[in-house]
Motif scaffolding. Structure first.
Motif, PDB file in Angstrom:
ATOM      1  N   UNK A 240      23.293  68.223  -9.953  1.00 38.75           N
ATOM      2  CA  UNK A 240      22.696  68.514  -8.645  1.00 38.75           C
ATOM      3  C   UNK A 240      23.515  67.840  -7.546  1.00 38.75           C
ATOM      4  N   UNK A 241      23.661  68.497  -6.379  1.00 39.62           N
ATOM      5  CA  UNK A 241      24.402  67.881  -5.274  1.00 39.62           C
ATOM      6  C   UNK A 241      23.517  66.937  -4.456  1.00 39.62           C
ATOM      7  N   UNK A 242      24.097  65.816  -4.018  1.00 42.39           N
ATOM      8  CA  UNK A 242      23.365  64.844  -3.208  1.00 42.39           C
ATOM      9  C   UNK A 242      24.207  64.398  -2.021  1.00 42.39           C
ATOM     10  N   UNK A 243      23.553  64.292  -0.876  1.00 41.89           N
ATOM     11  CA  UNK A 243      24.178  63.668   0.284  1.00 41.89           C
ATOM     12  C   UNK A 243      24.229  62.165   0.052  1.00 41.89           C
ATOM     13  N   UNK A 244      25.382  61.548   0.295  1.00 37.52           N
ATOM     14  CA  UNK A 244      25.515  60.093   0.195  1.00 37.52           C
ATOM     15  C   UNK A 244      26.362  59.579   1.347  1.00 37.52           C
ATOM     16  N   UNK A 245      26.074  58.374   1.787  1.00 40.17           N
ATOM     17  CA  UNK A 245      26.932  57.638   2.706  1.00 40.17           C
ATOM     18  C   UNK A 245      26.841  56.164   2.349  1.00 40.17           C
ATOM     19  N   UNK A 246      27.420  55.305   3.196  1.00 39.28           N
ATOM     20  CA  UNK A 246      27.529  53.895   2.834  1.00 39.28           C
ATOM     21  C   UNK A 246      26.203  53.144   2.800  1.00 39.28           C
ATOM     22  N   UNK A 247      25.102  53.809   3.064  1.00 43.45           N
ATOM     23  CA  UNK A 247      23.797  53.161   2.939  1.00 43.45           C
ATOM     24  C   UNK A 247      23.284  53.140   1.509  1.00 43.45           C
ATOM     25  N   UNK A 248      23.923  53.909   0.630  1.00 43.26           N
ATOM     26  CA  UNK A 248      23.437  54.001  -0.749  1.00 43.26           C
ATOM     27  C   UNK A 248      24.600  53.926  -1.736  1.00 43.26           C
ATOM     28  N   UNK A 249      24.288  53.529  -2.959  1.00 43.98           N
ATOM     29  CA  UNK A 249      25.272  53.582  -4.022  1.00 43.98           C
ATOM     30  C   UNK A 249      25.606  55.034  -4.357  1.00 43.98           C
ATOM     31  N   UNK A 250      26.807  55.254  -4.848  1.00 45.28           N
ATOM     32  CA  UNK A 250      27.196  56.572  -5.331  1.00 45.28           C
ATOM     33  C   UNK A 250      26.573  56.775  -6.709  1.00 45.28           C
ATOM     34  N   UNK A 251      25.854  57.870  -6.925  1.00 46.18           N
ATOM     35  CA  UNK A 251      25.182  58.097  -8.209  1.00 46.18           C
ATOM     36  C   UNK A 251      26.159  58.103  -9.380  1.00 46.18           C
ATOM     37  N   UNK A 252      25.799  57.380 -10.458  1.00 42.37           N
ATOM     38  CA  UNK A 252      26.677  57.330 -11.624  1.00 42.37           C
ATOM     39  C   UNK A 252      25.970  56.751 -12.857  1.00 42.37           C
ATOM     40  N   UNK A 253      24.683  56.898 -12.978  1.00 38.40           N
ATOM     41  CA  UNK A 253      23.950  56.261 -14.063  1.00 38.40           C
ATOM     42  C   UNK A 253      23.946  57.115 -15.332  1.00 38.40           C
ATOM     43  N   UNK A 254      24.141  56.483 -16.506  1.00 34.94           N
ATOM     44  CA  UNK A 254      24.010  57.228 -17.763  1.00 34.94           C
ATOM     45  C   UNK A 254      22.593  57.703 -18.027  1.00 34.94           C
ATOM     46  N   UNK A 255      21.647  57.223 -17.247  1.00 35.74           N
ATOM     47  CA  UNK A 255      20.264  57.681 -17.380  1.00 35.74           C
ATOM     48  C   UNK A 255      20.177  59.195 -17.201  1.00 35.74           C
ATOM     49  N   UNK A 256      21.171  59.794 -16.554  1.00 40.26           N
ATOM     50  CA  UNK A 256      21.196  61.254 -16.395  1.00 40.26           C
ATOM     51  C   UNK A 256      21.060  61.964 -17.737  1.00 40.26           C
ATOM     52  N   UNK A 257      21.694  61.422 -18.781  1.00 37.18           N
ATOM     53  CA  UNK A 257      21.596  62.033 -20.108  1.00 37.18           C
ATOM     54  C   UNK A 257      20.160  62.069 -20.604  1.00 37.18           C
ATOM     55  N   UNK A 258      19.431  60.991 -20.386  1.00 33.99           N
ATOM     56  CA  UNK A 258      18.038  60.922 -20.818  1.00 33.99           C
ATOM     57  C   UNK A 258      17.187  61.933 -20.061  1.00 33.99           C
ATOM     58  N   UNK A 259      17.451  62.063 -18.765  1.00 33.96           N
ATOM     59  CA  UNK A 259      16.696  63.001 -17.943  1.00 33.96           C
ATOM     60  C   UNK A 259      16.937  64.430 -18.414  1.00 33.96           C
ATOM     61  N   UNK A 260      18.187  64.754 -18.693  1.00 39.70           N
ATOM     62  CA  UNK A 260      18.499  66.122 -19.141  1.00 39.70           C
ATOM     63  C   UNK A 260      17.714  66.494 -20.394  1.00 39.70           C
ATOM     64  N   UNK A 261      17.525  65.547 -21.287  1.00 42.39           N
ATOM     65  CA  UNK A 261      16.798  65.804 -22.534  1.00 42.39           C
ATOM     66  C   UNK A 261      15.300  65.524 -22.415  1.00 42.39           C
TER      67      UNK A 261
END
Length: 388
Positions: free
Chosen positions: A144-165
């Protein structure tokens, strides 16, 4: 981008899909450029100019971008650790193409103005060492696409795998779950064994994303558990502004509730969640002192978490059972602070999860386990309070 320059979801949509805004943002003059002739990048102008004159295809520019990222020791570690993926994103985004463009398009020729866009973005990435996601205000998580700027971390968590399943096999799954492995006979797909207990509980009705940042985990959860209500919590107002942009962009305001709170402080006690997911700050002091330039663009408070990286984790473990249902599950990411957490609680056999596509430092713990060891968690919280 400062707080008084908050981008709306409509502006994000325009930037993400509109060629004109891309050209306005990325059209730099290579002759004047971003780099002075007296700095360590003195050769880059000549290399970029040579590329503009001699390279032809999308494939050429991806290959050239990989070489330059490596030659100038650009750190690729936020969203992807693959220079080829980063180079492809630089080229394909500059051309307003899908980042997963198929093989047929890679030999297409670029116009002079398209070459300019690609090389300008590449130059800015190398010269400023700013992460690509901040340069283009775009990152992907769970496809999924997300807007990001310097107020937030850039998404990169392995938790994505758990969510997909859909956290199989702890919860029952439906057609929205995406298996990640292969079946024993290698003829079909199967659910990857992350190491979760087999429970097959009903799908969660209420989910909490603690320390939500950009809202990427909360939104990804909402798209996989479409009947669940998701609370996205963060202490930082700037981060919540970004999260609300993303909730609006994905049209999930009816399902994702954004809450400003210092951990559980402003969450009603009657809120009982079947699933709590948290990716809190967990970088220890030693690593914080030695971060590469790219990471210095990210908000420090979203990374740093005390001497051992566990200041927030101890509090989450202590407070979570008041908000987790008796059949609930807490998923927590601590990254490289995994060792420190094991040292802090040698009596507890935490369930450290495995990942098909890389990643570590994520554990699962049940309500019963949280209650069994609550006094241990309380002791650490008391120690933290005495120090602060």
């Amino acid at each position: 981008m400062s707080e008084d320059q908050t981008m709306s979801a409509e502006e994000f949509q325009n930037q993400y899909f509109n060629d004109d805004s891309l050209e306005d943002n990325m059209a730099f003059d290579l002759e004047s450029g971003l780099l002075g002739e007296d700095d360590q990048f003195a050769n880059l102008h000549a290399e970029l100019e040579e590329a503009r004159e001699q390279l032809v295809s999308i494939r050429d520019f991806i290959r050239f971008s990989v070489t330059q990222l490596r030659n100038y020791d650009v750190v690729v570690a936020q969203g992807t650790t693959d220079e080829f993926a980063e180079a492809s994103a630089i080229v394909l985004h500059s051309l307003s193409l899908d980042w997963s463009a198929n093989e047929q398009i890679l030999d297409c020729r670029l116009t002079t103005s398209e070459k300019q866009l690609v090389l300008s973005l590449l130059e800015e990435r190398i010269a400023e060492r700013k992460p690509l996601s901040y340069l283009i205000n775009l990152s992907y998580f769970c496809d999924l696409p997300f807007y990001v700027d310097e107020r937030v971390l850039i998404p990169r968590s392995p938790i994505a795998e758990l969510i997909r399943q859909q956290f199989h096999p702890y919860f029952e799954v439906n057609e929205l779950a995406k298996p990640l492995g292969t079946s024993p006979n290698e003829q079909g797909v199967a659910f990857y064994d992350h190491g979760l207990d087999v429970k097959q509980l009903s799908q969660p009705e209420r989910i909490l994303d603690m320390c939500t940042g950009s809202g990427c985990i909360a939104i990804a959860l909402a798209t996989r558990f479409v009947d669940a209500l998701v609370d996205a919590v963060d202490i930082d107002k700037g981060a919540l502004e970004v999260a609300m942009v993303n909730v609006d962009h994905h049209d999930l305001g009816h399902q994702v509730n954004v809450i400003e709170s210092d951990l559980f402080a402003k969450i009603p006690a009657e809120n009982q969640y079947e699933l709590i997911v948290t990716n809190p700050p967990y970088v220890d002091a030693a690593i914080m002192a030695d971060l590469p330039p790219e990471f210095l663009y990210e908000p420090e408070h979203a990374l740093a978490a005390g001497q051992d990286g566990l200041d927030l984790v101890h509090r989450i473990l202590f407070e979570a059972p008041d908000y987790l249902s008796p059949e609930g599950l807490l998923i927590c990411e601590v990254g490289d602070s995994e060792w420190a957490l094991k040292q802090a609680y040698p009596e507890i056999q935490l369930d450290w999860l495995k990942f098909a596509h890389g990643g570590h430092g994520v554990f699962a713990i049940t309500y019963d386990e949280l209650m069994t060891h609550r006094q241990l968690f309380a002791s650490y919280v008391q120690l933290l309070d005495s120090i602060q």
